[in-house]
Design a protein around this motif. Structure first.
Motif, PDB file in Angstrom:
ATOM      1  N   THR A 241      60.237  37.540  34.047  1.00 54.81           N
ATOM      2  CA  THR A 241      61.293  37.166  34.992  1.00 54.81           C
ATOM      3  C   THR A 241      61.850  38.371  35.739  1.00 54.81           C
ATOM      4  O   THR A 241      62.903  38.265  36.382  1.00 54.81           O
ATOM      5  CB  THR A 241      62.429  36.431  34.261  1.00 54.81           C
ATOM      6  OG1 THR A 241      62.887  37.242  33.163  1.00 54.81           O
ATOM      7  CG2 THR A 241      61.931  35.104  33.725  1.00 54.81           C
ATOM      8  N   ALA A 242      61.149  39.504  35.679  1.00 54.33           N
ATOM      9  CA  ALA A 242      61.534  40.664  36.477  1.00 54.33           C
ATOM     10  C   ALA A 242      60.960  40.542  37.885  1.00 54.33           C
ATOM     11  O   ALA A 242      60.140  39.666  38.166  1.00 54.33           O
ATOM     12  CB  ALA A 242      61.042  41.944  35.808  1.00 54.33           C
ATOM     13  N   LEU A 243      61.387  41.434  38.762  1.00 53.93           N
ATOM     14  CA  LEU A 243      60.833  41.467  40.101  1.00 53.93           C
ATOM     15  C   LEU A 243      59.503  42.185  40.103  1.00 53.93           C
ATOM     16  O   LEU A 243      59.284  43.127  39.328  1.00 53.93           O
ATOM     17  CB  LEU A 243      61.803  42.158  41.060  1.00 53.93           C
ATOM     18  CG  LEU A 243      63.127  41.431  41.306  1.00 53.93           C
ATOM     19  CD1 LEU A 243      64.026  42.275  42.202  1.00 53.93           C
ATOM     20  CD2 LEU A 243      62.899  40.065  41.928  1.00 53.93           C
ATOM     21  N   GLU A 244      58.609  41.751  40.971  1.00 50.59           N
ATOM     22  CA  GLU A 244      57.259  42.318  41.080  1.00 50.59           C
ATOM     23  C   GLU A 244      57.099  42.936  42.446  1.00 50.59           C
ATOM     24  O   GLU A 244      57.613  42.431  43.437  1.00 50.59           O
ATOM     25  CB  GLU A 244      56.221  41.217  40.881  1.00 50.59           C
ATOM     26  CG  GLU A 244      54.781  41.650  41.074  1.00 50.59           C
ATOM     27  CD  GLU A 244      54.238  41.359  42.473  1.00 50.59           C
ATOM     28  OE1 GLU A 244      53.080  41.694  42.727  1.00 50.59           O
ATOM     29  OE2 GLU A 244      54.987  40.808  43.312  1.00 50.59           O
ATOM     30  N   GLY A 245      56.369  44.057  42.485  1.00 52.52           N
ATOM     31  CA  GLY A 245      56.030  44.667  43.758  1.00 52.52           C
ATOM     32  C   GLY A 245      54.856  45.602  43.593  1.00 52.52           C
ATOM     33  O   GLY A 245      54.934  46.589  42.867  1.00 52.52           O
ATOM     34  N   LEU A 246      53.720  45.290  44.222  1.00 52.19           N
ATOM     35  CA  LEU A 246      52.513  46.092  44.115  1.00 52.19           C
ATOM     36  C   LEU A 246      52.004  46.440  45.505  1.00 52.19           C
ATOM     37  O   LEU A 246      52.372  45.809  46.503  1.00 52.19           O
ATOM     38  CB  LEU A 246      51.414  45.334  43.351  1.00 52.19           C
ATOM     39  CG  LEU A 246      51.581  45.182  41.835  1.00 52.19           C
ATOM     40  CD1 LEU A 246      50.490  44.291  41.290  1.00 52.19           C
ATOM     41  CD2 LEU A 246      51.568  46.530  41.152  1.00 52.19           C
ATOM     42  N   ALA A 247      51.133  47.427  45.560  1.00 62.49           N
ATOM     43  CA  ALA A 247      50.476  47.768  46.820  1.00 62.49           C
ATOM     44  C   ALA A 247      49.740  46.519  47.349  1.00 62.49           C
ATOM     45  O   ALA A 247      49.268  45.700  46.556  1.00 62.49           O
ATOM     46  CB  ALA A 247      49.502  48.910  46.598  1.00 62.49           C
ATOM     47  N   PRO A 248      49.668  46.328  48.672  1.00 69.23           N
ATOM     48  CA  PRO A 248      49.992  47.312  49.711  1.00 69.23           C
ATOM     49  C   PRO A 248      51.449  47.322  50.145  1.00 69.23           C
ATOM     50  O   PRO A 248      51.809  48.083  51.035  1.00 69.23           O
ATOM     51  CB  PRO A 248      49.102  46.860  50.875  1.00 69.23           C
ATOM     52  CG  PRO A 248      49.019  45.370  50.695  1.00 69.23           C
ATOM     53  CD  PRO A 248      49.011  45.132  49.214  1.00 69.23           C
ATOM     54  N   ASP A 249      52.310  46.511  49.544  1.00 71.29           N
ATOM     55  CA  ASP A 249      53.704  46.460  49.989  1.00 71.29           C
ATOM     56  C   ASP A 249      54.616  46.427  48.778  1.00 71.29           C
ATOM     57  O   ASP A 249      55.221  45.394  48.462  1.00 71.29           O
ATOM     58  CB  ASP A 249      53.932  45.233  50.885  1.00 71.29           C
ATOM     59  CG  ASP A 249      55.326  45.234  51.511  1.00 71.29           C
ATOM     60  OD1 ASP A 249      55.999  46.274  51.423  1.00 71.29           O
ATOM     61  OD2 ASP A 249      55.713  44.199  52.058  1.00 71.29           O
ATOM     62  N   PRO A 250      54.760  47.561  48.065  1.00 69.61           N
ATOM     63  CA  PRO A 250      55.596  47.558  46.859  1.00 69.61           C
ATOM     64  C   PRO A 250      57.058  47.280  47.142  1.00 69.61           C
ATOM     65  O   PRO A 250      57.807  46.918  46.242  1.00 69.61           O
ATOM     66  CB  PRO A 250      55.382  48.965  46.290  1.00 69.61           C
ATOM     67  CG  PRO A 250      54.915  49.792  47.443  1.00 69.61           C
ATOM     68  CD  PRO A 250      54.134  48.862  48.321  1.00 69.61           C
ATOM     69  N   ALA A 251      57.481  47.439  48.388  1.00 66.55           N
ATOM     70  CA  ALA A 251      58.872  47.162  48.721  1.00 66.55           C
ATOM     71  C   ALA A 251      59.150  45.662  48.829  1.00 66.55           C
ATOM     72  O   ALA A 251      60.301  45.234  48.787  1.00 66.55           O
ATOM     73  CB  ALA A 251      59.238  47.853  50.032  1.00 66.55           C
TER      74      ALA A 251
END
Length: 413
Positions: A241-251
């Protein structure tokens, strides 16, 4: 020809570091998964059991139970590298790899044998097809009747076995996460063009390990080869339930359950060649690492028993089977609970994850294509499954004097 009617099972186990400190503990951990799945194994049709990603990675801890008190994987790895210096240092110097890859490669022959023989024996005993999940695996070849390891190569590899324990095929993970690259466990990326589909009585199997199932080029390559059942072994290294952010757009951060809808569920929801997908996910805290998720089997909307979805996402068609998460409720409560479950949280509910076994009965047209030709590596693995002898190497004891230099280098890194 008669249609193929078969059953698929996804096992969502929990792991603990102690499950990997000995061969006996590892075999018992895998056997518990098959025993949990036994009631769902079909008596009148072939069964495929799909295990989770990187379930062979913690075998690097084998014989290292004494180091678990160091509490973090980085500290434990450093201690094991130094304790095993007669094996690890020659690999580091000869193959010019990082200490963490040298640590894994130094015992990779023995650990690969243990991993594959355990899966082979369980496939035979339970009479099922097995996607073994995945494990860090060297590249082998047969030479003069013996197995030889390609220097420096260690991929995140999935192996499929038939009910006789014989090799069906292998697949390497193409897209590695940051935790699998340099600075993490330091694995070698697979090659997209090497992915193949394996026609079997339990589907035309294509493997897209974890992040690969999110990548259109991987799915496109498997689809073009006639894949009808996508296997997505997974080890999501974060609170579910955490936030996810991976390449190409980790933001571009979003809730992980929402992100996961872009993998197996999206593949089968589009109604293309790939009709079904099986996505088992491991849960549990491994030293300071957290793994969590909801295993699922997806397919056509008209075969799903009800509308449902991952926590924190609206119900939808296409989930043939879905493991519940620890709780349901408002998103903010679930995000907080995920933090409580995580490694080293100190909360009373730390590591209190939910395990599950899912199954679904599937039907496909009869298969008429043969299995693809085995690669040299697959010939070598089949020899290993048939009890070929792995090579032994002399230990260059004179290199031990360089241990202090390696230790100093690692601390600086």
């Amino acid at each position: 020809m008669s249609p193929r009617r078969f059953r698929v099972i996804a096992v969502q186990p929990q792991w603990h570091a102690a499950d990997f400190t000995s061969a006996r503990a590892f075999r018992a951990w895998l056997r518990r998964q098959f025993e949990a799945a036994r009631p769902e194994m079909s008596r009148d049709r072939p069964t495929l059991v799909v295990l989770t990603e990187l379930n062979g990675l913690p075998l690097v801890l084998r014989g290292g139970g004494w180091a678990l008190g160091l509490r973090t994987l980085e500290r434990v790895a450093m201690a094991l590298f130094l304790a095993r210096l007669p094996r690890t240092l020659p690999v580091l110097l000869r193959e010019r790899v990082s200490p963490v890859r040298a640590l894994q490669l130094a015992d990779s022959d023995a650990n690969t044998r243990l991993y594959l023989h355990t899966c082979r024996d369980l496939a035979r005993e339970y009479g099922v097809y097995v996607c073994c999940g995945s494990a860090p695996t060297p590249r082998y070849r047969l030479q003069d009747g013996r197995l030889r390891r390609e220097p420096g190569v260690l991929t995140n590899q999935s192996v499929i076995l038939d009910p006789d324990g014989a090799l069906v095929g292998t697949a390497d993970k193409v897209y590695l996460t940051p935790d699998e690259e340099t600075g993490g466990v330091d694995l070698s990326a697979g090659v997209l063009e090497a992915l193949r589909v394996f026609p079997t009585p339990v589907g035309d199997l294509g493997v897209a390990i974890s992040l690969d199932a999110f990548r259109p080029d991987v799915i496109g390559a498997l689809d073009a080869q006639g894949c009808t059942v996508l296997l997505q072994p997974d080890a999501n290294g974060a609170s579910w339930t955490a936030l996810e952010g991976l390449a190409p757009d980790p933001a571009n951060r979003r809730d992980q359950p929402l992100a996961w809808l872009e993998s197996s569920w999206a593949v089968t929801a589009r109604g293309g060649q790939i009709r079904y997908a099986v996505n088992p996910m491991v849960v549990g805290n491994l030293l300071d690492l957290t793994f969590d998720g909801q295993s699922a089997i997806t397919g056509p909307a008209d075969e799903a028993p009800a509308l449902r979805s991952y926590v924190m996402t609206p119900p939808r068609p296409g989930f043939l089977a879905l493991a519940p998460w620890v709780e349901d409720g408002p998103p903010e409560h679930l995000r907080s609970l995920g933090q409580h479950l995580a490694a080293h949280s100190g909360h009373p509910r730390e590591n209190a994850y939910h395990t599950a076994v899912l199954h679904a009965d599937l039907t496909l047209p009869a298969v008429s294509r043969p299995l693809p030709e085995r690669t040299p590596h697959e010939h070598a693995l089949q020899a290993l499954l048939a009890d070929a002898v792995l090579p032994t190497r002399r230990v260059p004891w004179g290199l031990l004097g360089l241990g202090a230099l390696v230790y100093a280098w690692w601390r600086k890194r």
